[in-house]
Design an enzyme around this catalytic site. Sequence first.
Site, short mmCIF file in Angstrom:
data_model
loop_
_atom_site.label_atom_id
_atom_site.label_comp_id
_atom_site.label_asym_id
_atom_site.label_seq_id
_atom_site.Cartn_x
_atom_site.Cartn_y
_atom_site.Cartn_z
N ASN A 18 9.43 10.81 -88.90
CA ASN A 18 9.60 11.55 -90.15
C ASN A 18 8.21 11.79 -90.71
O ASN A 18 7.59 10.88 -91.25
CB ASN A 18 10.45 10.71 -91.12
N LYS A 20 7.34 13.36 -93.22
CA LYS A 20 7.32 13.49 -94.69
C LYS A 20 6.46 14.72 -95.06
O LYS A 20 6.46 15.68 -94.30
CB LYS A 20 6.84 12.19 -95.33
N HIS A 102 17.37 10.26 -97.48
CA HIS A 102 16.19 9.39 -97.44
C HIS A 102 15.97 8.82 -98.84
O HIS A 102 16.19 9.50 -99.84
CB HIS A 102 14.96 10.18 -96.98
N GLU A 104 13.44 8.38 -100.52
CA GLU A 104 12.51 9.15 -101.38
C GLU A 104 13.25 10.29 -102.06
O GLU A 104 12.94 10.66 -103.20
CB GLU A 104 11.32 9.64 -100.53
N GLU A 173 17.05 1.80 -93.87
CA GLU A 173 15.66 1.76 -94.31
C GLU A 173 15.58 0.99 -95.63
O GLU A 173 15.81 1.57 -96.70
CB GLU A 173 15.12 3.17 -94.53
N GLY A 179 6.55 2.25 -96.13
CA GLY A 179 5.17 2.54 -96.48
C GLY A 179 4.43 1.36 -97.09
O GLY A 179 3.32 1.52 -97.63
N SER A 217 7.99 0.59 -92.13
CA SER A 217 6.77 -0.05 -91.60
C SER A 217 6.91 -0.47 -90.14
O SER A 217 6.39 -1.52 -89.74
CB SER A 217 6.36 -1.24 -92.48
N GLY A 238 7.77 6.56 -90.29
CA GLY A 238 7.01 7.38 -91.22
C GLY A 238 5.54 7.42 -90.82
O GLY A 238 5.15 8.14 -89.89
N GLY A 239 4.73 6.62 -91.49
CA GLY A 239 3.27 6.66 -91.31
C GLY A 239 2.81 6.64 -89.86
O GLY A 239 1.93 7.43 -89.47
P1 13P Z 1 7.02 4.07 -92.93
O1 13P Z 1 7.18 3.96 -91.44
O2 13P Z 1 5.75 4.79 -93.33
O3 13P Z 1 7.21 2.77 -93.63
O4 13P Z 1 8.20 5.04 -93.46
C1 13P Z 1 9.49 4.80 -93.06
C2 13P Z 1 10.31 5.96 -93.46
O5 13P Z 1 10.52 6.19 -94.63
C3 13P Z 1 10.83 6.82 -92.40
O6 13P Z 1 11.78 7.70 -92.90
#
Ligand code: 13P
Length: 255
Positions: A18, A20, A102, A104, A173, A179, A217, A238-239
């Site tokens: 993802n 983002k 998600h 967010e 999640e 993050g 993470s 994510g990251g």
């Molecule tokens: P991180 O891997 O950056 O923690 O993000 C997870 C995420 O929100 C994937 O949708």
Amino acid sequence: MTPIHEPGAARRKLVVGNWKMNGGHGANAELLAALQAAGPWVAEVAVCPPFPYLAEVALSLQGSSIAWGAQDCSAHDSGAYTGEVSAAMVAEFGCRYVIVGHSERRALHGESDQLVADKAKAALAHRLTPIVCVGETLAERAAGQTTEVVKRQMSVVVHTLAHCISQVVVAYEPVWAIGTGKTATPEEAQAVHALLRAQLKAATAHAGDMKILYGGSVKGDNAAALFGQADIDGGLIGGASLKAADFAAICRAAA
Ligand code: 13P
């Protein structure tokens, strides 16, 4: 709605990046070239770029072993919904997946459990596989409400999709792990995955074939332990999905 699962693909591990709100023409091209050079993997792999890059990602990944998807879609088919993108539009770009719910979007855009379920329904109507995200906040976990929260989030989707629930991918999640560098331990994650699987089993005979991803993470050095758990079928990343070497290491760990 007709089944869209590939035969034999049940419970093959899935790793989804993802992105983002990250990327750009140059960075995307570099990342995708490096990923294609690093693959293929035993696991299924997909990336979800921001909407404006779907066309170039589709062009780059066509014919490769990497699938692609969107990060959201509207619950509506078309009309006066400024700024929204429909599932039909996303499908036109060859997407296999669309992330819905998600944390967010739930937190920053006030998306309700019902809206998330309606988005999943819209995605299925256009033969996209929704990746439905659920997860508790740190305060909810501290208050001992993890089970109650994820079951509530899931139950609205189960109720809305009825027998089509078996067509979704679920992503657990925990909000406190996103993050932050704080990953749920494999045992903590497995406990929630197991209760989600039990909830799905009560709704469909196909729950054993459904994929439940973990996100929060995930890195190259913790992925294998997480993916080794009985009910963890891959990850939503994510990251670490923004760096080819990091993402490739996670994809390798999902063998
Ligand atoms: P991180 O891997 O950056 O923690 O993000 C997870 C995420 O929100 C994937 O949708």
